[in-house]
Enzyme design. Structure first.
Site, short mmCIF file in Angstrom:
data_model
loop_
_atom_site.label_atom_id
_atom_site.label_comp_id
_atom_site.label_asym_id
_atom_site.label_seq_id
_atom_site.Cartn_x
_atom_site.Cartn_y
_atom_site.Cartn_z
N GLY A 27 0.83 -1.19 0.00
CA GLY A 27 0.00 0.00 0.00
C GLY A 27 0.87 1.24 0.00
O GLY A 27 2.07 1.19 -0.27
N LYS A 49 0.87 -9.73 -0.28
CA LYS A 49 -0.01 -10.89 -0.18
C LYS A 49 -0.78 -11.17 -1.46
O LYS A 49 -1.14 -12.31 -1.74
CB LYS A 49 -1.00 -10.67 0.98
CG LYS A 49 -1.72 -11.90 1.43
CD LYS A 49 -2.50 -11.61 2.70
CE LYS A 49 -3.27 -12.80 3.19
NZ LYS A 49 -4.03 -12.48 4.42
N GLU A 128 -14.06 16.71 5.07
CA GLU A 128 -14.64 15.48 5.62
C GLU A 128 -14.88 15.66 7.11
O GLU A 128 -14.53 16.69 7.69
CB GLU A 128 -13.73 14.27 5.35
CG GLU A 128 -13.64 13.91 3.87
CD GLU A 128 -12.82 12.66 3.62
OE1 GLU A 128 -12.22 12.13 4.58
OE2 GLU A 128 -12.77 12.20 2.48
N HIS A 248 -16.83 2.56 9.98
CA HIS A 248 -17.19 3.67 9.09
C HIS A 248 -18.71 3.83 9.13
O HIS A 248 -19.45 2.86 9.00
CB HIS A 248 -16.73 3.40 7.66
CG HIS A 248 -16.68 4.64 6.82
ND1 HIS A 248 -17.82 5.29 6.40
CD2 HIS A 248 -15.64 5.36 6.36
CE1 HIS A 248 -17.47 6.36 5.69
NE2 HIS A 248 -16.15 6.43 5.66
N ARG A 297 -16.01 10.46 13.05
CA ARG A 297 -16.70 9.23 12.65
C ARG A 297 -17.32 8.46 13.81
O ARG A 297 -18.38 7.86 13.66
CB ARG A 297 -15.72 8.32 11.89
CG ARG A 297 -15.41 8.83 10.51
CD ARG A 297 -14.43 7.94 9.80
NE ARG A 297 -14.17 8.47 8.46
CZ ARG A 297 -13.28 7.97 7.62
NH1 ARG A 297 -12.56 6.92 7.98
NH2 ARG A 297 -13.10 8.49 6.43
N HIS A 358 -13.95 -0.73 9.67
CA HIS A 358 -13.25 0.03 8.63
C HIS A 358 -11.75 0.16 8.87
O HIS A 358 -10.95 -0.08 7.97
CB HIS A 358 -13.87 1.42 8.53
CG HIS A 358 -13.29 2.30 7.46
ND1 HIS A 358 -13.25 1.94 6.13
CD2 HIS A 358 -12.70 3.52 7.54
CE1 HIS A 358 -12.68 2.90 5.43
NE2 HIS A 358 -12.33 3.87 6.26
N ARG A 393 -9.52 7.63 14.52
CA ARG A 393 -8.78 8.27 13.43
C ARG A 393 -9.60 9.39 12.78
O ARG A 393 -10.77 9.21 12.46
CB ARG A 393 -8.43 7.23 12.36
CG ARG A 393 -7.77 7.81 11.13
CD ARG A 393 -7.36 6.73 10.16
NE ARG A 393 -8.49 6.05 9.55
CZ ARG A 393 -9.09 6.44 8.43
NH1 ARG A 393 -8.69 7.54 7.79
NH2 ARG A 393 -10.10 5.75 7.93
N SER A 398 -5.18 8.61 7.36
CA SER A 398 -4.51 7.31 7.24
C SER A 398 -3.48 7.28 6.12
O SER A 398 -2.35 6.81 6.30
CB SER A 398 -5.53 6.19 7.05
OG SER A 398 -6.42 6.49 6.00
#
Length: 565
Positions: A27, A49, A128, A248, A297, A358, A393, A398
Site C-alpha cells: 500500500g 499478499k 470530511e 465507518h 466518525r 473500517h 482516526r 490514514s
C-alpha cells in the site's frame, strides 16, 4: 525484548533470498518505504499478499489530508486530529504528521500521483468529518487510493525493485541476539519462487494493512486478516490500542446477513453536502454535534446506531439526491457505480447505509521513527500504532500517516546502515523449533471468529457481550491447543489455516483490551460504561504474547507512549 519462540506450523523454507531491507505490504506505506530505501542505495525486496496494487490503499475513496490550502495551517490540522483522537493521541506524533505531511504529499505528486485540480491549476480540496477546513486532496473524484497505488506501483516497477507477489508472510526470523533477521513467507501459485521460503534481511518493515476481516462485515479486502499484528505478537513485539476499531458510519447496506467486503460510501459525500436521514427523511444528526453529519466518525456511527435502535431499523439513509446526475457522475463515479450495481440509484433515491468495520487505530506499537520493541522490526500504515490516531482516526489521516512514517522509517534504516556497516552483515537466523509451537485453526474457524466478534465486540459493546466473546474465542483456542498438546495434531498448514490462526490471535487481543477499558472513548463504545473516564483511562493498553501463548497486559502511566528501548 525477548522473542516468544512461537511460530506458525509451516514447512521449512525451501528457498531463500537476501536483502538489506524487506518490506511486507504494497500500500502507500509499504511502497513509499521501499522506494525511499531503494533511493538510499539499500537492496530492497517487497513482499505482498496479492498483486502489488491489491492492498487497502486502492480502496481509499475520500483522499489524503494535509494543510495544503490557502489559510490552512499544520496547527489547525493538529487541533482537529487531537479532538478526533479523544484524548489519546500522542501530540508529538501528530505534530510530526501535520508538519511533514504537506511536503510528503508534494513528493508523492513528484513520484507521479495526479490529484484533481481546479481550472486554475490549484489542488481541489474537499472537507470530511472532523475537519474544520477543506484540506482533503483527492483524485479521480472518489478514486484517490487507486491513483496513489497506480503511481507508486509504476515507480516501483520503473526502478526495478525486486518484488514477491501473492506471498503470505508467516513469521519473523531473529538472530542469536534477538535482532531481526528477515521473514518466512509462503508464495501462492506459480512464479520465480513457490511454497515456503525466506527473505534474510537485518531490517523488516511491516506495512501489512488492517484486520477488518475479523468482523463479518467490513470495508477491508479479503486479505486484511491481521497478519502483521499476529506476526509481531509472535515475535514478542508490543501491541497497543487494538480495542479502537473504527466503524465507518456510511457503508452501503446490502442486508443484515451481508458478509465480507462491503462497498464504502465515502465521507467526502457528506463533505459535499449529503444528509443523513431516517426513513421519514428526518436529519437526526442535527443538534447532536456542532458539525452535524460532519462530526468525527465515532460520533456519527453512534448517532446512526442510536437512531436504528430507537426505530428498530436495520439501516439509515444518506440523501444526496440534490447533487444531481452531473455531480454524481463527475465527483463520485466509483460510488455511483457501486450503488447502481446493487440496485440503488443515488441520483433519484437515498442510499441505505449502516456502520461496518473500517480501520484499526491501534496496532504494533512504534516510536517516531517507526521502530517497534523488536530490534530491526519496523511498522507503518494501518498495522502500526504510532500514537497519531488515539481513540479515533480523523478522516483521511490514514494515507498521510502511511506516507510520512514510511519516509521516516526509510531514513532511519538508511542511517543505521551507513553508521554500522550493516551492508556487510548477513543475519544468521536462529533455527526454527522442531515442533509447531502454535496450533493452526481449521479454515471454517474464520467465520466463527467473525460472527463472535460482530456480535460481541462490534460497534456496541458491554461487559456481557465481551465476556461472551472472550469465552467463545477461548473455547476455539483451547480446542486447537489441546489437540496439539495431547496428540500433536493441528490443522494442515495452508493459507486458510494460517489466516484463521492470525484472526484468532488479533481477536483475543482486541477483546481482552476492550474488556479492560471500562469506559466509552472514541470508537470504543461500552453501553455499560457510557461515560469517558479521563481519571482512570486516559492511557494506553499494551499487550504482549507470552511464550505459553497467554497474553501479558499492562496500561501506560499517561496518555504518552513510553520510549522504545
Amino acid at each position: 525484548m525477548t522473542s516468544t519462540g512461537i511460530r506458525l506450523h509451516a514447512p521449512a523454507p525451501g528457498w531463500a533470498i537476501s536483502a538489506d531491507v524487506v518490506v511486507v505490504g504494497s500500500g502507500v506505506a509499504g511502497l513509499t518505504a521501499a522506494l525511499r530505501c531503494e533511493a538510499a542505495g539499500l537492496t530492497t525486496v517487497v513482499v505482498t499478499k496479492a498483486r502489488l496494487d491489491d492492498g487497502s490503499t486502492r480502496w481509499a475513496q475520500g483522499g489524503i489530508a494535509a494543510a495544503l490550502g490557502e489559510g490552512d495551517t499544520p496547527e489547525e490540522h493538529l487541533a482537529d486530529t487531537l479532538v478526533a483522537g479523544a484524548g489519546l493521541c500522542d501530540e508529538e506524533a501528530v505534530r510530526i504528521l501535520v508538519t511533514e505531511g504537506p511536503d510528503a504529499v508534494r513528493r508523492l505528486i513528484d513520484t507521479g500521483a495526479h490529484f484533481d485540480e481546479s481550472s486554475e491549476g490549484e489542488l481541489e480540496l474537499t472537507r470530511e468529518g472532523g475537519h474544520h477546513r477543506r484540506r482533503i486532496a483527492h483524485a479521480g473524484g472518489d478514486a484517490t487510493g487507486a491513483e496513489i497505488s497506480r503511481a507508486l506501483v509504476e515507480a516501483v516497477r520503473a526502478r526495478g525493485l525486486r518484488t514477491v507477489e501473492n506471498a503470505l508472510v508467516l513469521d519473523l526470523l531473529t538472530d542469536a541476539e534477538g535482532r531481526t533477521a528477515g521473514v518466512t513467507l509462503h508464495v501462492m501459485g506459480e512464479g520465480q519462487h513457490d511454497g515456503v521460503g525466506a527473505v534474510h534481511a537485518p531490517a523488516v518493515v511491516l506495512a501489512t494493512g488492517g484486520m477488518g476481516q475479523v468482523f463479518s462485515a467490513t470495508t477491508n479486502p479479503y486479505v486484511s486478516t491481521g497478519d502483521g499484528v499476529a506476526l509481531a505478537l509472535r515475535a514478542g513485539a508490543e501491541i497497543s490500542d487494538l480495542e479502537f476499531v473504527q466503524f465507518h458510519p456510511t457503508v452501503l447496506f446490502l442486508g443484515a446477513d451481508a458478509e465480507g467486503q462491503q462497498p464504502l460510501v465515502s465521507e467526502a459525500v457528506r463533505g459535499e453536502g449529503a444528509h443523513l436521514v431516517d426513513a421519514d427523511g428526518v436529519r437526526f444528526m442535527v443538534g447532536q454535534h456542532e458539525l452535524a453529519e460532519l462530526a468525527p466518525r465515532d460520533i456519527v456511527a453512534k448517532g446512526i446506531m442510536r437512531r436504528m435502535q430507537e426505530q428498530d431499523a436495520e439501516h439509515m439513509f444518506l440523501d444526496a439526491r440534490h447533487f444531481g446526475a452531473d455531480m454524481w457522475e463527475h465527483r463520485f463515479p466509483t460510488i455511483l457505480a457501486a450503488c447502481r450495481a446493487n440496485g440503488i440509484d443515488p441520483v433519484t433515491e437515498p442510499i441505505p447505509i449502516a456502520p461496518a468495520a473500517h480501520y484499526a487505530s491501534g496496532g504494533v506499537r512504534t516510536d517516531a521513527r517507526g521502530r517497534t520493541t523488536v530490534p530491526g522490526l519496523y511498522a507503518c500504515g494501518e498495522v502500526a500504532c504510532t500514537g497519531v490516531h488515539g481513540a479515533n482516526r480523523l478522516a483521511s489521516n490514514s494515507l498521510l500517516e502511511g506516507l510520512v512514517y514510511a519516509e521516516r522509517i526509510a531514513a532511519d534504516i538508511a542511517a543505521a546502515h551507513a553508521g554500522s556497516g550493516l551492508h556487510a552483515r548477513v543475519p544468521a537466523p536462529v533455527p526454527e523449533p522442531g515442533k509447531p509451537a502454535h496450533p493452526l485453526l481449521a479454515p471454517e474457524t474464520r467465520f466463527a471468529i467473525q460472527r463472535i466478534m460482530t456480535e460481541g465486540a462490534g460497534v456496541l459493546r458491554s461487559e456481557e457481550s465481551l465476556a461472551r466473546a472472550a469465552d467463545q474465542l477461548q473455547k476455539l483456542h483451547a480446542e486447537a491447543r489441546d489437540a496439539l498438546e495431547e496428540n500433536g495434531k493441528t490443522a494442515e498448514p495452508g493459507v486458510d489455516t494460517w489466516e484463521a490462526t492470525n484472526l484468532m490471535c488479533v481477536a483475543r487481543v482486541l477483546v481482552t483490551a476492550a474488556r479492560l477499558r471500562e469506559e466509552t472513548r472514541g470508537c470504543h463504545w461500552r453501553e455499560d460504561r457510557a461515560e469517558r473516564d479521563d481519571t482512570h483511562w486516559r492511557r494506553h493498553i499494551v499487550v504482549r504474547l507470552n511464550p505459553d501463548r497467554s497474553l501479558a497486559v499492562r496500561t501506560t502511566d499517561t496518555a504518552d507512549f513510553p520510549p522504545i528501548r
